[in-house]
Design an enzyme around this catalytic site. Structure first.
Site, PDB file in Angstrom:
ATOM      1  CG  ASP A 570      47.811 -22.178 121.929  1.00 60.45           C
ATOM      2  OD1 ASP A 570      48.717 -22.433 121.122  1.00 60.45           O
ATOM      3  OD2 ASP A 570      46.682 -21.765 121.596  1.00 60.45           O
ATOM      4  CD  GLU A 848      51.386 -20.603 120.428  1.00 57.56           C
ATOM      5  OE1 GLU A 848      51.255 -21.590 119.693  1.00 57.56           O
ATOM      6  OE2 GLU A 848      50.478 -19.795 120.645  1.00 57.56           O
ATOM      7  CG  ASP A 977      43.009 -21.818 121.295  1.00 56.23           C
ATOM      8  OD1 ASP A 977      43.542 -22.135 120.218  1.00 56.23           O
ATOM      9  OD2 ASP A 977      42.246 -20.845 121.419  1.00 56.23           O
TER      10      ASP A 977
END
Length: 1129
Positions: A570, A848, A977
């Protein structure tokens, strides 16, 4: 093979004739490619567009189709005369038709086909430039044998079928017909090669026996074809995108504004009035006066308050409601000027008749803005040695072009050289082609990773990488001679290039390629789809793969064929990245630890005996992202200095608007200026604030008692005086910034102020934006100051920013690769760092997918925007480039709402910020941050019993809080995160679909009952909800039921782009034609029932916010707390 690019500097200080020759060669190659490109553009016979010389980004027609045809015919007729042709000359139409056919053979992309530029160049240049060439006519006996002939001679089966295919291709190929037609019309040769033309001033070596054209011409012609191929493909894409936008605009109009044409006319009149009142808006872009969603922020609350007022109520009452809403939502409020206009009686119909109209029109304006920026045609740009350069190419030893050889240790240890087999040399002002020129190159750490492999094969080498225990095998590829672009603009001042580089490509074999495999074996377990590499798992292949490749725990790259692991990443702002590693294991391996806790794992879809077990999660920090008291003080001080200058400029700009010719605008700006406490924000330097207040006092004494002309002159004089005062501050600040210490970064553990952090890059961006605003500041209202054409404003700072971004991307990608391979950067007892294998490697890196972040209530817009602008896209591409040689796979996962749901429980939550320690001190001179002050005021925490690290729900921040169970006070906290990274893993192993938590539904009637009908936007949604509807008794909670046996088809909107679909969705939601439903998979929020989106997140916020407020209130209030300080920053 993976391709590595290594840029080395040529040492030419003692070789002035070679330096001049390299520059001459650069100019010749650019002129030659331009020559052939011009020929191709004329053969095309269509309009050519260039950038407007006004520098406004617009296009203008550089050469019309008729002009291209006229010039082409002139060249063709002249060629017939030069060739001494006495046969039929052909009509103009025949020649033009033949020329177009030739163009389509040279550039097949013009008709939507594909072709290889190298093969086309080799096939056509000789026939087009040599009258005796027989290539392309099908009668030449030279060259390679056809494949079917080689197969027949080798006794391979299937040669008859291959022969049939070859004959079919040959019969469909029009090359021979076109070349014969050219010869019949006296157009062979069609052109002279560049090196034999009068445009070239080089003494080229004579052609060898049997050589028709030089390799220089062949490469120039090939590069010209490559450029036209790329341009044709781009031209088609540009046209298609423009047509899509036009279609999108028309569809939106039809869906949203039929029957409201009078409101459309009225809002256009409003926008025109705003444009005329603010001529400076047009200096930014032509659509700057359009109504936008940002300008309408807070409009729902404003319109609700206005609805209680009479249409003819005084403006002061309307303005009071604007200010009340603005006061409560200072950071979520739109344009005061727009609301003031909407309060005027002639524009009240825009919100009284339909409160959703302006919101929908703002969405429509976003489409118009894209259409305004879109181009119908690609810009056509010819090569230029300084403005639009292309680079001279060399081939490896044994290649088809002019070649080079890399000479290891030619002049001593690490002192390598390049031998060019052909080059230009300038002596006594004359450029000549010479053979075998050896040029030394500068030392480079990148070259230390190259080792010679076989003395008998000069192109063979070993490539050393810290992410592998053994060296990779590889070979040299092509190379390009390059110059620094910032120096090209000044080449007219000197005879040759100052800094010249050779960009060498190295082809490296991965471990799987070295074993003779096309892909590593674990690539069969995962499926990567599309340009975004969307990752899916072949769940049915997991057990077989693990049986063939059991996990033996090997560390580093040697363990790639041991077990199966995935590392999810992330990307963040506060830290570069957060990673989470999961291993595929048998379920019976899950053993409780000494505390009785079972390891954290995710079930794997369709595999009852396999699970994904959590191994480790951590934050990856680059230099500049470490925290310490001293570093934070330095960072805050430099931010505070820049913030003061920006605030002063904002006040100065507001003072300028007080001198506007528009009376209404002038009075609103003056009222806003004197109502704001100048010293409360604490964002100005004391001396400038004092000077500014003195000017305000002078103007207050004149306001309302002097003429308009006197008032505007007085405002101008005040602006000029405080502007001069600020000018000295800006100069001093720039001097301090330039002379500031710049610590050198080595390794990953060094504490630095800026480093590679996004915070540092944003600080540099804010510097640039401030300097631009300051340099083009207009001291008179409505004055527009634009940069001159060709301006190099703050070019050094801009280049520094670009280099900082590139450096961050490469360092971050390298760090992610090493982490995936299981290496950590460790320091020895002498403080020297090196990479050490510590963990087993991961086979897949999962990022992502941010391009589909279209939801307004997902990740904070500011954060998502910063990631989308360059960081995520750049890291993704850089990872793919670096991962290939290590046999690592890089994929992406649908990431919408991954930061708003707990990965462990599935429960929704809120991101929170921690209370800074300084805000709990007894005597705190600094004001509260705006988010903390807002929280204290909203919840009337007058005594403010705050403690350091108290969590404040803001929707942003690094801590994610979610309910852990239905019991009151049972909550789960995790780094936001890290939670997002773990969510990517959960979605991968469960084959997640967004319809599991979010559904878009439309109102409709079924059997006379008003129900919500799910919008079937994809196959997964259709499979689950094609025969279901939702009903409600409360308007908040919805229950599903079947609507019958008939299943609906996938919604037609599936054909739209996701961005357009979400735009239409926003418009439907504004008119309440559709509803978004959310649900909590954990069953904690509203028992897991489908809930209207707004109410759903309200329930989440109330639960968590109520818990955090209750925690603070349960403490004994602190006496005389500094928390009464409610300043804002």
């Amino acid at each position: 093979m993976a391709v590595k690019s290594i840029k080395v500097k040529l040492r030419l200080d003692d070789m002035p004739e070679i330096r001049a020759g390299l520059w001459k060669l650069h100019k010749e190659v650019n002129a030659g490619v331009r020559y052939y490109t011009e020929w191709l553009s004329l053969l095309r016979q269509e309009n050519l567009y260039r950038r407007s010389p006004n520098g406004d980004g617009e296009q203008e027609c550089d050469k019309t189709a008729e002009e291209c045809k006229a010039e082409l015919l002139e060249r063709l007729r002249a060629r017939q005369v030069e060739n001494g042709h006495r046969g039929p000359a052909g009509s103009d139409d025949e020649l033009l038709q033949l020329a177009r056919q030739l163009y389509e053979l040279l550039v097949p992309q013009a008709i939507g086909a594909k072709g290889d530029a190298q093969q086309i160049a080799r096939k056509f240049l000789s026939p087009l430039a040599d009258k005796d060439a027989v290539g392309g006519l099908g009668i030449a006996k030279a060259g390679n044998k056809p494949r079917w002939v080689r197969m027949r001679e080798a006794g391979e089966p299937g040669w008859e079928e291959e022969k049939e295919k070859a004959e079919t291709r040959k019969s469909a190929d029009r090359t021979a017909d076109v070349l014969r037609a050219l010869a019949d019309f006296g157009l062979k040769p069609l052109m002279r090669v560049y090196t034999d033309s009068e445009m070239s001033s080089v003494e080229w070596k004579p052609l060898r026996k049997g050589q028709a054209v030089r390799t220089w011409d062949r490469d120039m012609f090939q590069q010209a074809i490559e450029r036209m191929m790329s341009w044709e493909s781009w031209n088609q894409r540009v046209g298609q995108e423009y047509a899509k936008l036009v279609e999108q605009k028309n569809r939106f109009e039809q869906k949203n504004f039929v029957g409201q044409e009078h409101l459309v006319h009225l809002v256009n009149q409003l926008q025109q009035d705003m444009k005329e009142a603010s001529p400076g808006l047009e200096s930014k872009e032509q659509t700057a006066h359009y109504v936008t969603g940002r300008a309408l922020r807070g409009s729902d609350k404003v319109f609700e308050k206005w609805g209680k007022l009479a249409p003819d109520a005084p403006f002061d009452l309307y303005d009071a409601e604007i200010k009340n809403v603005q006061r409560r939502n200072t950071r979520r409020f739109g344009s005061h000027d727009l609301f003031a206009k909407l309060a005027e009686p002639e524009y009240q119909a825009l919100w009284r008749e339909d409160a959703s109209f302006l919101t929908r029109y703002a969405v429509y304006n976003s489409i118009l803005r894209k259409l305004n920026h879109a181009k119908m045609f690609a810009t056509f740009t010819l090569p230029d040695a300084t403005a639009h350069p292309i680079w001279t190419r060399f081939d490896k030893l044994g290649g088809n072009l002019h070649q080079y050889t890399f000479l290891f240790n030619e002049f001593g240890e690490r002192r390598h050289a390049i031998r060019f087999h052909k080059l230009l040399k300038v002596e006594n002002g004359v450029a000549r082609e010479v053979d075998d020129v050896t040029v030394p190159i500068s030392m480079s750490e990148q070259l230390d990773n190259l080792l010679p492999r076989d003395p008998n094969e000069p192109i063979a080498l070993y490539f050393r990488d810290y992410g592998a225990e053994q060296h990779f095998t590889g070979e040299f590829g092509g190379a390009k001679i390059q110059c620094r672009r910032d120096q090209l603009a000044h080449m007219h001042r000197r005879r040759g290039a100052r800094d010249v580089y050779l960009n060498v490509s190295v082809r490296v074999q991965s471990q799987s390629e070295a074993r003779g495999e096309r892909r590593p074996p674990y690539a069969a377990v995962f499926r990567l789809v599309g340009d975004n590499h969307r990752a899916f798992v072949h769940f049915d292949k997991l057990s077989d793969y693990l049986a063939e490749h059991p996990d033996d725990g090997k560390l580093g790259s040697e363990g790639l064929l041991s077990g199966l692991r995935v590392m999810s990443v992330d990307l963040g702002l506060r830290t570069s990245a957060s990673i989470s590693v999961f291993r595929v294991a048998r379920k019976d391996e899950l053993k409780p630890n000494s505390k009785g806790r079972v390891p954290f794992f995710f079930p794997i879809k369709g595999n009852d005996n396999l699970v994904a077990v959590h191994e480790r999660s951590q934050l990856l920090k680059l230099p500049g992202e470490t925290e310490s008291k001293d570093l934070r003080a330095i960072r805050e001080e430099r931010q505070r200095t820049l913030r003061q200058l920006r605030t002063q400029l904002a006040y100065l700009r507001l003072l300028v608007r007080c001198g506007s010719e528009d009376v209404g605008r002038r009075e609103r700006s003056w009222a806003k200026l004197i109502e704001q406490p100048v010293d409360a924000a604490n964002h100005m330097t004391p001396d400038w604030r004092e000077a500014f207040e003195n000017e305000l006092q002078k103007l207050k004494s004149l306001h309302g008692i002097c003429s308009d002309k006197e008032w505007m002159d007085a405002v101008y004089e005040s602006v000029r005086r405080v502007w001069r005062h600020m000018g000295k501050q800006v100069r001093d600040w720039r001097k301090d910034v330039r002379s500031g210490e710049r610590p050198k970064i080595r390794g990953y553990a060094k504490d630095v102020v800026g480093g590679n952090s996004i915070e540092q890059i944003e600080y540099l961006e804010r510097q640039y934006k401030f300097l631009k605003s300051w340099s083009f500041f207009g001291k008179v209202s409505g004055q527009v100051i634009r940069a001159e054409k060709g301006s190099r404003f703050a070019i050094t700072l801009r280049e520094h920013i670009d280099h900082a971004k590139e450096d961050r991307l490469k360092k971050l990608a390298d760090r992610i690769i090493m982490e995936a391979l299981g290496y950590v950067y460790a320091l020895d007892e002498r403080g020297k760092g090196k990479w050490v294998a510590k963990y087993p490697p991961c086979q897949l890196i999962l990022l992502e997918e941010l391009s589909e972040y279209q939801f307004n209530n997902d990740r904070p817009p500011s954060e998502n925007n910063q990631l989308m602008q360059w960081s995520h896209r750049g890291v993704f591409q850089e990872l793919i480039n670096q991962a290939q040689v290590h046999d690592l796979l890089v994929g992406t996962m649908y990431a919408a709402f991954s930061s708003r749901f707990d990965a462990r429980t599935g429960a929704p939550g809120i991101r929170c910020r921690r209370v800074p320690a300084r805000c709990t001190q007894e005597h705190n001179p600094e004001p509260f941050p705006w988010w903390l002050n807002k929280f204290v005021v909203e919840h009337t925490l007058d005594a403010c019993p705050l403690r350091a690290d108290d969590l404040i729900p803001t929707g942003e921040g690094e801590i994610f809080v979610s309910p852990f169970s239905a019991e009151e006070g049972d909550f789960h906290q995790i780094h936001a995160d890290l939670n997002a990274a773990q969510n990517l893993q959960q979605r991968l192993w469960s084959d997640f679909d967004i319809s599991q938590i979010r559904l878009r539904c439309d109102w409709g009637e079924v059997d006379g009952e008003l129900v919500l009908i799910p919008r079937l936007t994809g196959k997964r949604t259709a499979d689950s909800y094609s025969n279901k509807v939702f009903y409600t008794n409360t308007g908040v909670t919805y229950y599903e039921r079947e609507r019958g046996k008939k299943r609906r088809k996938v919604f037609a909107q599936e054909k739209l782009s996701e961005e357009e679909a979400e735009l239409l969705v926003e418009a439907d939601e504004a008119r309440e034609k559709s509803v978004v439903l959310m649900r909590d998979p954990s069953g904690i929020i509203n028992r897991g029932n489908w809930t209207r989106q707004k109410e759903f997140w309200s329930m989440v916020n109330q639960r968590i916010e109520g818990y955090l407020v209750k925690q603070i209130r349960s403490r004994v209030p602190l006496q005389d707390s500094a928390c009464e300080n409610t300043g804002d920053i």
